[in-house]
Design an enzyme around this catalytic site. Structure first.
Site, PDB file in Angstrom:
ATOM      1  N   ASP A  64       0.800  -1.230   0.000  1.00  0.00           N
ATOM      2  CA  ASP A  64       0.000   0.000   0.000  1.00  0.00           C
ATOM      3  C   ASP A  64       0.833   1.281   0.000  1.00  0.00           C
ATOM      4  OD1 ASP A  64       1.046  -0.360   2.520  1.00  0.00           O
ATOM      5  OD2 ASP A  64      -0.847  -0.326   3.606  1.00  0.00           O
ATOM      6  N   HIS A  65       2.095   1.186   0.385  1.00  0.00           N
ATOM      7  CA  HIS A  65       2.914   2.397   0.503  1.00  0.00           C
ATOM      8  C   HIS A  65       3.635   2.746  -0.803  1.00  0.00           C
ATOM      9  CE1 HIS A  65       2.247   1.960   4.790  1.00  0.00           C
ATOM     10  NE2 HIS A  65       3.015   2.996   5.070  1.00  0.00           N
ATOM     11  N   ASP A 119       3.860  -1.315  11.316  1.00  0.00           N
ATOM     12  CA  ASP A 119       3.413   0.022  10.956  1.00  0.00           C
ATOM     13  C   ASP A 119       2.815   0.643  12.211  1.00  0.00           C
ATOM     14  OD1 ASP A 119       2.715   1.710   8.268  1.00  0.00           O
ATOM     15  OD2 ASP A 119       1.347   2.112   9.939  1.00  0.00           O
ATOM     16  N   ARG A 379      -0.392  12.600   9.838  1.00  0.00           N
ATOM     17  CA  ARG A 379       0.788  13.345  10.301  1.00  0.00           C
ATOM     18  C   ARG A 379       1.073  14.525   9.395  1.00  0.00           C
ATOM     19  NH1 ARG A 379       3.843   7.646  11.337  1.00  0.00           N
ATOM     20  NH2 ARG A 379       3.088   7.461  13.480  1.00  0.00           N
ATOM     21  N   SER A 533       6.727   7.040  13.064  1.00  0.00           N
ATOM     22  CA  SER A 533       6.536   5.740  12.419  1.00  0.00           C
ATOM     23  C   SER A 533       7.287   4.621  13.131  1.00  0.00           C
ATOM     24  CB  SER A 533       6.992   5.812  10.969  1.00  0.00           C
ATOM     25  OG  SER A 533       8.321   5.395  10.877  1.00  0.00           O
ATOM     26  N   ARG A 535       9.211   2.614  11.426  1.00  0.00           N
ATOM     27  CA  ARG A 535      10.243   2.153  10.489  1.00  0.00           C
ATOM     28  C   ARG A 535      11.546   1.822  11.206  1.00  0.00           C
ATOM     29  NH1 ARG A 535       9.983   8.078   7.821  1.00  0.00           N
ATOM     30  NH2 ARG A 535       7.848   7.333   7.752  1.00  0.00           N
TER      31      ARG A 535
END
Ligand code: MIC
Ligand code: SF4
Length: 645
Positions: A64-65, A119, A379, A533, A535
């Site tokens: 999706d990213h 995520d 964000r 995030s 990440r």
């Protein structure tokens, strides 16, 4: 004494530790989710465990990213993810099928189960009564390997909702109000649990909006009870059999209770450039806007998209506004098509994009120079949109559409009568976008493009560290500052040597080169360091550049866990005033660090090159200490496997 919903779910899943707030605990994980930007690395990490199949009840890999395919890299990653999902028994949600959190809520969320996702907005599923937590990819890989997830037992904050929201006020305004009150660090170490009479009219997608944005409080998660509303949602999804009632006991005790009177709420907006910079919309009304986008995992449900369409009826979009819709999922798109709302949006001139994250993570949709962009995203950290000096405001779909009509920030109540909130008793269901794994994946070949590079290896922690202060930063540094995203950098997520060139690039273009030339290094920071995030690249890439420690006033939860997983020692100032004693380009010396960590020392003395000394706290569990000493979580796990544990 009774239990909260959160405590009930934790109790059912508790594997280690005592349920005392702040204590290290471990819980079993029923489901995992990954998305493509964190998933490639997570699956490389899972592969390194050597297991033939995931050991969860359900694991789903979403794309999706990284949807823009400006060269081979993202498309290669998609194929890698699809093949690895088939091999290891993972469901695969195809590119364009939707944002992981929206699709998971619709098709897989089960009340009372635990979900770990790579995520930070994984708590969205808390809207459906799950305990859903965001984590780094390596933690998710370990959960797929059947390992419990380690965390600190959270405090449970009760949010009591009373009253009923007025016209044009919606779930987004509830959480914006909470962000206004508590700030981006107000939820650290806590789960926000909602209860009270105000819940009875709040649908699951609306709850999911609130749960999603609880992440911006720094909260470990947000949890809603599984009640009749949850049952109705599951029924509409054709999954009523997944429902069970889970509610807090009448005598459950919360660490604190916040009360929100929904009837007193008005439309709110987060101003640039932090999700907690919240004011009532009317305070900034009249500001010209050039772009309005409705989408993201926070506000892209059927209800949100159709509400916007109905508000637009007989109205026009301002010629000065680019009005854009990013549907949350193919289900949303298809149902909006069937109800006629999609047609109305197209007719009104909205730019309809594919289902996915898109501009929320800077994958296109960058706003024009010196213009205001209004978004229903999660964000608005500086530069996240892809435009330097951006002015991004975050608001509800209602405020978004009103502003798109007038071309200036507008309180939606100015539109007069509000349309009825769109709802569906039975969604039109279609799971063609989800590929089931074969029964046996042995013969599946993993397809690896040239952009997928193996995981770097990391050596053990040395006894003493002499570190160059590579960078000194302020409070609230986000992972978008540390490891920026956007269409240029995101495709490098599977290639650590390449992506590491962009570490801190938006703050200091020469950082990566300087770090490599002056390694080992340390970063000095302020409060809430690493917010945002999940990440793990924000730990992995700095580690690759030789960063071995971070010394800050306080950490955000997921980033701290990621630092530990990749062998970067997270330290906090015993006295925050000592922050001023260390400057960029100083050196710090930590003698006996490894022994101190292994022996359970709570603090340690650090010598500075200016001749002084500061004390730093080591707030680490026993397991954290072992991982740090081994140099990384993977080293630690491998050593245990080699030892036959
Ligand atoms: C985000 O919203 O910042 C992201 C992009 O979804 C991240 C994950 C990532 O960086 O890949 C998140 O929220 O964890
Ligand atoms: Fe995607 Fe934005 Fe949600 Fe992150 S916050 S998962 S980028 S939509």
């Amino acid at each position: 004494m009774g239990f909260t919903v959160t405590q009930k779910i934790i109790k059912e899943h508790l594997r280690e530790g005592e349920m005392i707030p702040g204590n290290p605990i471990a819980i079993s994980i029923d489901q995992t989710l990954t998305q493509d930007a964190t998933g490639t690395m997570a699956y490389l990490e899972f592969e390194a465990t050597g297991l033939p199949r995931v050991r969860t009840e359900l694991s789903v890999s979403y794309v999706d990213h990284n949807l823009l395919q400006s060269d081979f890299r993202n498309a290669d990653d998609h194929r890698f993810l699809q093949s690895i999902a088939a091999k290891y028994g993972i469901y695969f949600s195809r590119p364009g099928n939707g944002i992981c959190h929206q699709v998971h809520l619709e098709r897989f969320a089960v009340p009372g189960k635990t979900l770990l996702g790579s995520d930070s907005h994984t708590p969205t599923a808390g809207g459906g009564g799950m305990l859903a937590i965001g984590a780094g990819g390596l933690d998710v890989a370990m959960a797929m390997a059947g390992q419990p997830f380690h965390l600190r037992m959270p405090e449970v904050v009760g949010v009591r909702l009373v009253g009923e929201m007025g016209p044009w006020v919606s779930a987004r305004d509830v959480i914006l109000e909470i962000l206004r009150r508590l700030s981006v660090k107000g939820g650290v170490g806590k789960v926000m649990e909602y209860f009270g009479p105000g819940l009875s009219r709040l649908t699951v997608p609306e709850r999911a909006t609130i749960a999603n944005l609880g992440t911006e409080l720094g909260a470990t998660s947000t949890v809603f009870p599984s009640d009749e509303m949850a049952r109705a949602f599951l029924k509409a999804q054709g999954r009523e059999d997944a429902w069970r009632r889970i509610e807090a006991d009448p005598d459950a005790s919360y660490s604190e209770i916040i009360e929100i009177d929904l009837s007193g709420l008005e439309p709110m907006i987060a101003c640039p450039s932090s999700p907690d910079n919240v004011v009532p919309v009317r305070e900034v009304a009249g500001k010209p806007v050039a772009q309005v986008i409705v989408g993201s995992c926070a506000n892209s449900s059927y209800r949100d998209i159709c509400l916007v369409s109905r508000a637009l009826q007989d109205r026009k979009i301002s010629p000065d506004v680019s009005f854009e819709i990013n549907p949350g999922s193919r289900q949303v798109l298809e149902n909006a098509d069937m109800s006629g709302d999609l047609q109305a949006l197209i007719h009104a001139g909205a730019r309809i994009h594919q289902c996915g994250c898109l501009g929320c993570i800077g994958m296109g949709q960058a706003p024009a120079t010196d213009t205001v962009s209004l978004r229903t995203f999660t964000r608005n950290f500086p530069g996240r949109s892809g435009t330097k000096n951006d002015q991004v405001y975050l608001c509800s779909p209602e405020t978004a559409v009103a502003s798109a009509i007038y071309g200036v920030i507008t309180d939606p109540r100015d539109l007069g009568d509000a349309p009825q909130a769109p709802s569906v008793d039975n969604f039109f269901l279609n799971d063609n976008g989800i590929i089931h794994p074969p029964e046996n994946g042995e013969s599946v070949e993993i397809i690896r493009g040239p952009n997928i590079k193996p995981l770097p290896e990391f050596e053990q922690l040395p006894e003493d560290l002499e570190l160059n202060v590579l960078l000194k930063v302020e409070d609230n540094i986000t992972t978008d500052h540390i490891m920026p995203a956007g269409s240029k950098i995101l495709p490098l997520r599977s290639n650590i040597p390449e992506i590491s060139k962009y570490v801190f690039s938006s703050l200091d273009a020469g950082f990566a080169e300087r770090a490599l030339a002056n390694s080992p290094g340390v970063i000095v920071g302020g409060e809430n360091y690493g917010q945002g995030s999940s990440r793990e690249h924000a730990a992995l890439a700095p580690r690759y550049l030789g960063v071995r420690a971070k010394l800050v006033k306080s950490f955000a939860r997921i980033h701290k866990a990621n630092l530990i997983n990749f062998g970067i020692v997270p330290m906090t100032f015993a006295d925050p005033a000592d922050y001023d004693k260390i400057s960029q380009d100083d050196k710090i010396i930590i003698r006996g660090l490894k022994t101190a960590i292994e022996s359970g020392a709570q603090d340690i003395s650090i010598e500075t090159s200016s001749g002084g000394a500061v004390r730093a706290l080591l707030d680490l569990s026993q397991r954290d200490r072992q991982i740090l000493a081994s140099g990384s979580l993977l080293n630690w796990v491998k050593a245990r496997i080699d030892a036959g544990e």
